[in-house]
Design a protein around this motif. Structure first.
Motif, PDB file in Angstrom:
ATOM      1  N   UNK A   1      48.056  53.636  27.823  1.00 12.27           N
ATOM      2  CA  UNK A   1      48.485  53.412  29.196  1.00 12.27           C
ATOM      3  C   UNK A   1      47.824  52.169  29.768  1.00 12.27           C
ATOM      4  N   UNK A   2      48.486  51.553  30.734  1.00 10.79           N
ATOM      5  CA  UNK A   2      47.982  50.341  31.364  1.00 10.79           C
ATOM      6  C   UNK A   2      46.985  50.668  32.472  1.00 10.79           C
ATOM      7  N   UNK A   3      46.040  49.757  32.673  1.00 10.69           N
ATOM      8  CA  UNK A   3      45.090  49.883  33.768  1.00 10.69           C
ATOM      9  C   UNK A   3      45.796  49.619  35.100  1.00 10.69           C
ATOM     10  N   UNK A   4      45.281  50.201  36.170  1.00  5.62           N
ATOM     11  CA  UNK A   4      45.874  49.948  37.485  1.00  5.62           C
ATOM     12  C   UNK A   4      44.922  50.382  38.598  1.00  5.62           C
ATOM     13  N   UNK A   5      45.175  49.835  39.779  1.00  5.86           N
ATOM     14  CA  UNK A   5      44.689  50.370  41.045  1.00  5.86           C
ATOM     15  C   UNK A   5      45.912  50.432  41.942  1.00  5.86           C
ATOM     16  N   UNK A   6      46.179  51.575  42.512  1.00  8.56           N
ATOM     17  CA  UNK A   6      47.372  51.705  43.350  1.00  8.56           C
ATOM     18  C   UNK A   6      47.068  52.537  44.590  1.00  8.56           C
ATOM     19  N   UNK A   7      47.819  52.259  45.627  1.00  5.77           N
ATOM     20  CA  UNK A   7      47.672  52.979  46.895  1.00  5.77           C
ATOM     21  C   UNK A   7      49.028  53.504  47.340  1.00  5.77           C
TER      22      UNK A   7
ATOM     23  N   UNK B   1      37.810  44.356  42.126  1.00  9.28           N
ATOM     24  CA  UNK B   1      38.348  43.527  43.193  1.00  9.28           C
ATOM     25  C   UNK B   1      39.578  44.181  43.817  1.00  9.28           C
ATOM     26  N   UNK B   2      40.463  44.697  42.978  1.00  9.32           N
ATOM     27  CA  UNK B   2      41.666  45.359  43.494  1.00  9.32           C
ATOM     28  C   UNK B   2      41.297  46.603  44.297  1.00  9.32           C
TER      29      UNK B   2
ATOM     30  N   UNK C   1      41.575  53.146  34.120  1.00  4.48           N
ATOM     31  CA  UNK C   1      41.353  52.197  33.041  1.00  4.48           C
ATOM     32  C   UNK C   1      40.943  52.979  31.792  1.00  4.48           C
ATOM     33  N   UNK C   2      41.856  53.153  30.840  1.00  5.02           N
ATOM     34  CA  UNK C   2      41.531  53.939  29.654  1.00  5.02           C
ATOM     35  C   UNK C   2      40.490  53.233  28.804  1.00  5.02           C
TER      36      UNK C   2
END
Length: 252
Positions: free
Chosen positions: A2-8, A33-34, A21-22
């Motif tokens: 799976x892809x890394x992400x930061x989401x709201x 930063x995100x 972040x796997x």
């Protein structure tokens, strides 16, 4: 993988900020930063009344810093910039005028403990053991220490720091004040966090803002303090001791 992400996502006054972040939710600088930016965005959004902070996956909440990135640092300036990522996330949580609920579903290490400590109300599962492993890799929990000490006290923080290879279970963390409640399952954690966020979003925003100022009094110097601490870690990460230890953990 799976892809890394930061989401709201924002739903009826509740902002849910999630990072992933796997394989163990270790955080590199771009994700830090995100995460900081999403927290600031939630702080400035009048439609947001309460923030829920969580990580993706069912196991580790946060393994702290990304070892792969740490081992690539070649100068003190680069080191300070990297560790400033955690400093800025903690300060964004500190200055957010809304209550931040943190959901810790599994083990958390180093910077992850700092994030949990910087939340206003932290909920966890029985699997959420905590560890401050920094001294064992040649650095120390300098950046997160103010947040951790504020939450659990200097004595407990020192115990964890010295016993750097020991996990402390969720009940210990609750007894020390890091976790407000501990649940048997992630489902029970999710249910409790949802109920709490629905309650908090109905509170007077001005009262919440003023209460956060009171709760975080005497921390206005943290922008400078945590930057100074990031500089210490940035220097130590260049030591031969730390480079040698980190090389054992490097993954492709």
């Amino acid at each position: 993988m799976a892809e890394s992400y930061v989401k709201q996502s924002i739903n009826d006054g509740v902002s849910c900020i999630e990072f992933y972040n796997p394989p163990h939710n270790g955080l590199p600088s771009h994700l830090l930063l995100q995460l900081e930016q999403e927290l600031i965005q939630a702080s400035n959004n009048d439609a947001v009344k309460v923030v829920v902070l969580q990580s993706g996956g069912d196991r580790t909440f946060c393994a702290g810093a990304s070892f792969n990135e740490l081992i690539t640092i070649e100068t003190e300036a680069e080191g300070k910039i990297f560790f400033s990522g955690f400093a800025k996330v903690i300060n964004a949580m500190r200055t957010c005028p809304k209550f931040i609920i943190c959901k810790v579903q599994g083990k958390t290490v180093g910077g992850g403990v700092g994030i949990a400590a910087a939340s206003d109300y932290c909920l966890a599962t029985q699997y959420a053991a905590i560890k401050l492993s920094e001294l064992s890799i040649g650095i120390g929990p300098f950046v997160i220490e103010p947040a951790v000490s504020r939450k659990i006290g200097v004595a407990a923080m020192s115990e964890m720091t010295i016993n750097a290879e020991q996990f402390y279970d969720a009940n210990w963390a609750k007894q020390k004040g890091l976790f407000a409640e501990v649940f048997e399952t992630k489902e029970a954690l999710d249910t409790a966090a949802e109920a709490l966020s629905q309650k908090l979003k109905t509170y007077n925003p001005e009262a919440v803002k003023d209460m956060k100022n009171v709760m975080w009094q005497n921390t206005s110097h943290w922008d400078e303090l945590l930057a100074e601490r990031a500089k210490i870690s940035g220097k130590l990460v260049l030591s031969d001791f730390t480079k040698q230890v980190l090389s054992k953990y490097k993954t492709t």
